[in-house]
Motif scaffolding. Structure first.
Motif, PDB file in Angstrom:
ATOM      1  N   LEU A  66       0.829  -1.204   0.000  1.00  0.00           N
ATOM      2  CA  LEU A  66       0.000   0.000   0.000  1.00  0.00           C
ATOM      3  C   LEU A  66       0.866   1.259   0.000  1.00  0.00           C
ATOM      4  O   LEU A  66       0.541   2.242  -0.662  1.00  0.00           O
ATOM      5  CB  LEU A  66      -0.946   0.004   1.207  1.00  0.00           C
ATOM      6  CG  LEU A  66      -1.926   1.178   1.275  1.00  0.00           C
ATOM      7  CD1 LEU A  66      -2.780   1.271   0.017  1.00  0.00           C
ATOM      8  CD2 LEU A  66      -2.804   1.072   2.494  1.00  0.00           C
ATOM      9  N   LEU A  67       1.971   1.225   0.721  1.00  0.00           N
ATOM     10  CA  LEU A  67       2.875   2.384   0.710  1.00  0.00           C
ATOM     11  C   LEU A  67       3.428   2.639  -0.691  1.00  0.00           C
ATOM     12  O   LEU A  67       3.589   3.787  -1.101  1.00  0.00           O
ATOM     13  CB  LEU A  67       4.024   2.174   1.702  1.00  0.00           C
ATOM     14  CG  LEU A  67       3.673   2.368   3.168  1.00  0.00           C
ATOM     15  CD1 LEU A  67       4.833   1.934   4.058  1.00  0.00           C
ATOM     16  CD2 LEU A  67       3.302   3.813   3.443  1.00  0.00           C
ATOM     17  N   GLN A  70       0.692   4.399  -2.888  1.00  0.00           N
ATOM     18  CA  GLN A  70       0.032   5.611  -2.391  1.00  0.00           C
ATOM     19  C   GLN A  70      -0.019   6.749  -3.396  1.00  0.00           C
ATOM     20  O   GLN A  70      -0.975   7.528  -3.397  1.00  0.00           O
ATOM     21  CB  GLN A  70       0.662   6.078  -1.089  1.00  0.00           C
ATOM     22  CG  GLN A  70       2.066   6.626  -1.209  1.00  0.00           C
ATOM     23  CD  GLN A  70       2.572   7.136   0.110  1.00  0.00           C
ATOM     24  OE1 GLN A  70       1.876   7.898   0.778  1.00  0.00           O
ATOM     25  NE2 GLN A  70       3.760   6.714   0.494  1.00  0.00           N
ATOM     26  N   TYR A  71       0.943   6.869  -4.272  1.00  0.00           N
ATOM     27  CA  TYR A  71       0.925   7.967  -5.240  1.00  0.00           C
ATOM     28  C   TYR A  71       0.300   7.557  -6.570  1.00  0.00           C
ATOM     29  O   TYR A  71       0.185   8.362  -7.478  1.00  0.00           O
ATOM     30  CB  TYR A  71       2.331   8.517  -5.446  1.00  0.00           C
ATOM     31  CG  TYR A  71       2.877   9.109  -4.169  1.00  0.00           C
ATOM     32  CD1 TYR A  71       2.324  10.263  -3.629  1.00  0.00           C
ATOM     33  CD2 TYR A  71       3.904   8.490  -3.474  1.00  0.00           C
ATOM     34  CE1 TYR A  71       2.790  10.797  -2.439  1.00  0.00           C
ATOM     35  CE2 TYR A  71       4.373   9.025  -2.284  1.00  0.00           C
ATOM     36  CZ  TYR A  71       3.822  10.168  -1.775  1.00  0.00           C
ATOM     37  OH  TYR A  71       4.283  10.692  -0.594  1.00  0.00           O
ATOM     38  N   GLU A  75      -5.826  10.743  -3.163  1.00  0.00           N
ATOM     39  CA  GLU A  75      -5.675  10.682  -1.706  1.00  0.00           C
ATOM     40  C   GLU A  75      -6.895  10.079  -1.026  1.00  0.00           C
ATOM     41  O   GLU A  75      -6.763   9.303  -0.083  1.00  0.00           O
ATOM     42  CB  GLU A  75      -5.398  12.076  -1.138  1.00  0.00           C
ATOM     43  CG  GLU A  75      -5.157  12.056   0.355  1.00  0.00           C
ATOM     44  CD  GLU A  75      -4.634  13.375   0.884  1.00  0.00           C
ATOM     45  OE1 GLU A  75      -4.485  13.460   2.105  1.00  0.00           O
ATOM     46  OE2 GLU A  75      -4.381  14.290   0.092  1.00  0.00           O
ATOM     47  N   PHE A  78      -6.764   6.379  -1.356  1.00  0.00           N
ATOM     48  CA  PHE A  78      -5.666   5.870  -0.539  1.00  0.00           C
ATOM     49  C   PHE A  78      -6.078   5.811   0.925  1.00  0.00           C
ATOM     50  O   PHE A  78      -5.817   4.823   1.613  1.00  0.00           O
ATOM     51  CB  PHE A  78      -4.428   6.750  -0.716  1.00  0.00           C
ATOM     52  CG  PHE A  78      -3.286   6.389   0.191  1.00  0.00           C
ATOM     53  CD1 PHE A  78      -2.606   5.192   0.049  1.00  0.00           C
ATOM     54  CD2 PHE A  78      -2.889   7.249   1.199  1.00  0.00           C
ATOM     55  CE1 PHE A  78      -1.552   4.858   0.881  1.00  0.00           C
ATOM     56  CE2 PHE A  78      -1.843   6.935   2.042  1.00  0.00           C
ATOM     57  CZ  PHE A  78      -1.171   5.729   1.877  1.00  0.00           C
ATOM     58  N   LEU A  79      -6.748   6.853   1.407  1.00  0.00           N
ATOM     59  CA  LEU A  79      -7.186   6.862   2.800  1.00  0.00           C
ATOM     60  C   LEU A  79      -8.274   5.824   3.058  1.00  0.00           C
ATOM     61  O   LEU A  79      -8.274   5.168   4.100  1.00  0.00           O
ATOM     62  CB  LEU A  79      -7.662   8.256   3.201  1.00  0.00           C
ATOM     63  CG  LEU A  79      -6.584   9.341   3.226  1.00  0.00           C
ATOM     64  CD1 LEU A  79      -7.200  10.700   3.536  1.00  0.00           C
ATOM     65  CD2 LEU A  79      -5.493   9.002   4.212  1.00  0.00           C
ATOM     66  N   GLY A  82      -6.493   2.515   3.018  1.00  0.00           N
ATOM     67  CA  GLY A  82      -5.679   2.396   4.225  1.00  0.00           C
ATOM     68  C   GLY A  82      -6.519   2.131   5.456  1.00  0.00           C
ATOM     69  O   GLY A  82      -6.161   1.299   6.308  1.00  0.00           O
ATOM     70  N   ARG A 100      -2.818  11.456   4.996  1.00  0.00           N
ATOM     71  CA  ARG A 100      -1.834  10.652   4.256  1.00  0.00           C
ATOM     72  C   ARG A 100      -0.571  10.437   5.090  1.00  0.00           C
ATOM     73  O   ARG A 100      -0.050   9.338   5.167  1.00  0.00           O
ATOM     74  CB  ARG A 100      -1.484  11.333   2.934  1.00  0.00           C
ATOM     75  CG  ARG A 100      -0.498  10.551   2.093  1.00  0.00           C
ATOM     76  CD  ARG A 100      -0.154  11.256   0.805  1.00  0.00           C
ATOM     77  NE  ARG A 100      -1.235  11.309  -0.135  1.00  0.00           N
ATOM     78  CZ  ARG A 100      -1.449  10.394  -1.085  1.00  0.00           C
ATOM     79  NH1 ARG A 100      -0.651   9.368  -1.188  1.00  0.00           N
ATOM     80  NH2 ARG A 100      -2.446  10.519  -1.919  1.00  0.00           N
ATOM     81  N   GLU A 101      -0.124  11.490   5.750  1.00  0.00           N
ATOM     82  CA  GLU A 101       1.101  11.379   6.551  1.00  0.00           C
ATOM     83  C   GLU A 101       0.896  10.443   7.743  1.00  0.00           C
ATOM     84  O   GLU A 101       1.764   9.617   8.052  1.00  0.00           O
ATOM     85  CB  GLU A 101       1.535  12.765   7.050  1.00  0.00           C
ATOM     86  CG  GLU A 101       1.985  13.709   5.950  1.00  0.00           C
ATOM     87  CD  GLU A 101       0.817  14.348   5.193  1.00  0.00           C
ATOM     88  OE1 GLU A 101      -0.304  14.408   5.732  1.00  0.00           O
ATOM     89  OE2 GLU A 101       1.035  14.760   4.040  1.00  0.00           O
ATOM     90  N   LEU A 103      -1.300   8.036   8.013  1.00  0.00           N
ATOM     91  CA  LEU A 103      -1.460   6.669   7.525  1.00  0.00           C
ATOM     92  C   LEU A 103      -0.115   6.067   7.149  1.00  0.00           C
ATOM     93  O   LEU A 103       0.166   4.909   7.485  1.00  0.00           O
ATOM     94  CB  LEU A 103      -2.418   6.633   6.334  1.00  0.00           C
ATOM     95  CG  LEU A 103      -2.667   5.268   5.710  1.00  0.00           C
ATOM     96  CD1 LEU A 103      -3.203   4.271   6.734  1.00  0.00           C
ATOM     97  CD2 LEU A 103      -3.629   5.391   4.537  1.00  0.00           C
ATOM     98  N   THR A 104       0.740   6.826   6.474  1.00  0.00           N
ATOM     99  CA  THR A 104       2.055   6.292   6.121  1.00  0.00           C
ATOM    100  C   THR A 104       2.881   5.998   7.366  1.00  0.00           C
ATOM    101  O   THR A 104       3.613   5.009   7.403  1.00  0.00           O
ATOM    102  CB  THR A 104       2.822   7.247   5.186  1.00  0.00           C
ATOM    103  OG1 THR A 104       2.919   8.524   5.792  1.00  0.00           O
ATOM    104  CG2 THR A 104       2.138   7.357   3.839  1.00  0.00           C
TER     105      THR A 104
END
Length: 111
Positions: A66-67, A70-71, A75, A78-79, A82, A100-101, A103-104
């Motif tokens: 998933l990381l 992410q791009y 977003e 991705f969220l 996640g 995003r931050e 979650l990463t």
């Protein structure tokens, strides 16, 4: 209990009939329609791939995958993905609201 003899039940019945009439007339047809809520069964992108990694007990691999993705997605997706992944991995303590931050950071700490 006979609904026709009870004053309160007659009022509730009359109100329900009136609401049904109004709702059916607003849509332009005279037939009543019953709609049951449906569960959202549409899969997110890469959800099957991540689910197969979780099924194989490779939570670290799922987090790393998933990381890497992410791009490659918006977003919001991705969220959502996640959040779904964290819930599937029984990670019940994650930041609210999820960014995003954040979650990463959570995904990087999964072993």
């Amino acid at each position: 209990m006979d609904n026709k003899k009870d004053w309160l039940m007659r009022q509730v019945d009359s109100f329900a009939e009136g609401m049904g009439y109004l709702l059916s007339k607003q849509s332009g047809n005279s037939q009543s329609e019953v709609v049951f809520p449906q569960e959202n069964t549409k899969k997110l992108p890469f959800q099957r791939e991540l689910a197969s990694l979780i099924a194989a007990n490779d939570t670290r691999g799922a987090a790393q995958r998933l990381l890497k993705l992410q791009y490659a997605m918006p977003e919001e997706q991705f969220l959502q993905l996640g959040t779904w992944l964290l819930l599937e991995m029984k990670q019940d303590s994650f930041p609210n609201p999820l960014t995003r931050e954040a979650l990463t950071d959570v995904l990087n700490t999964i072993n």
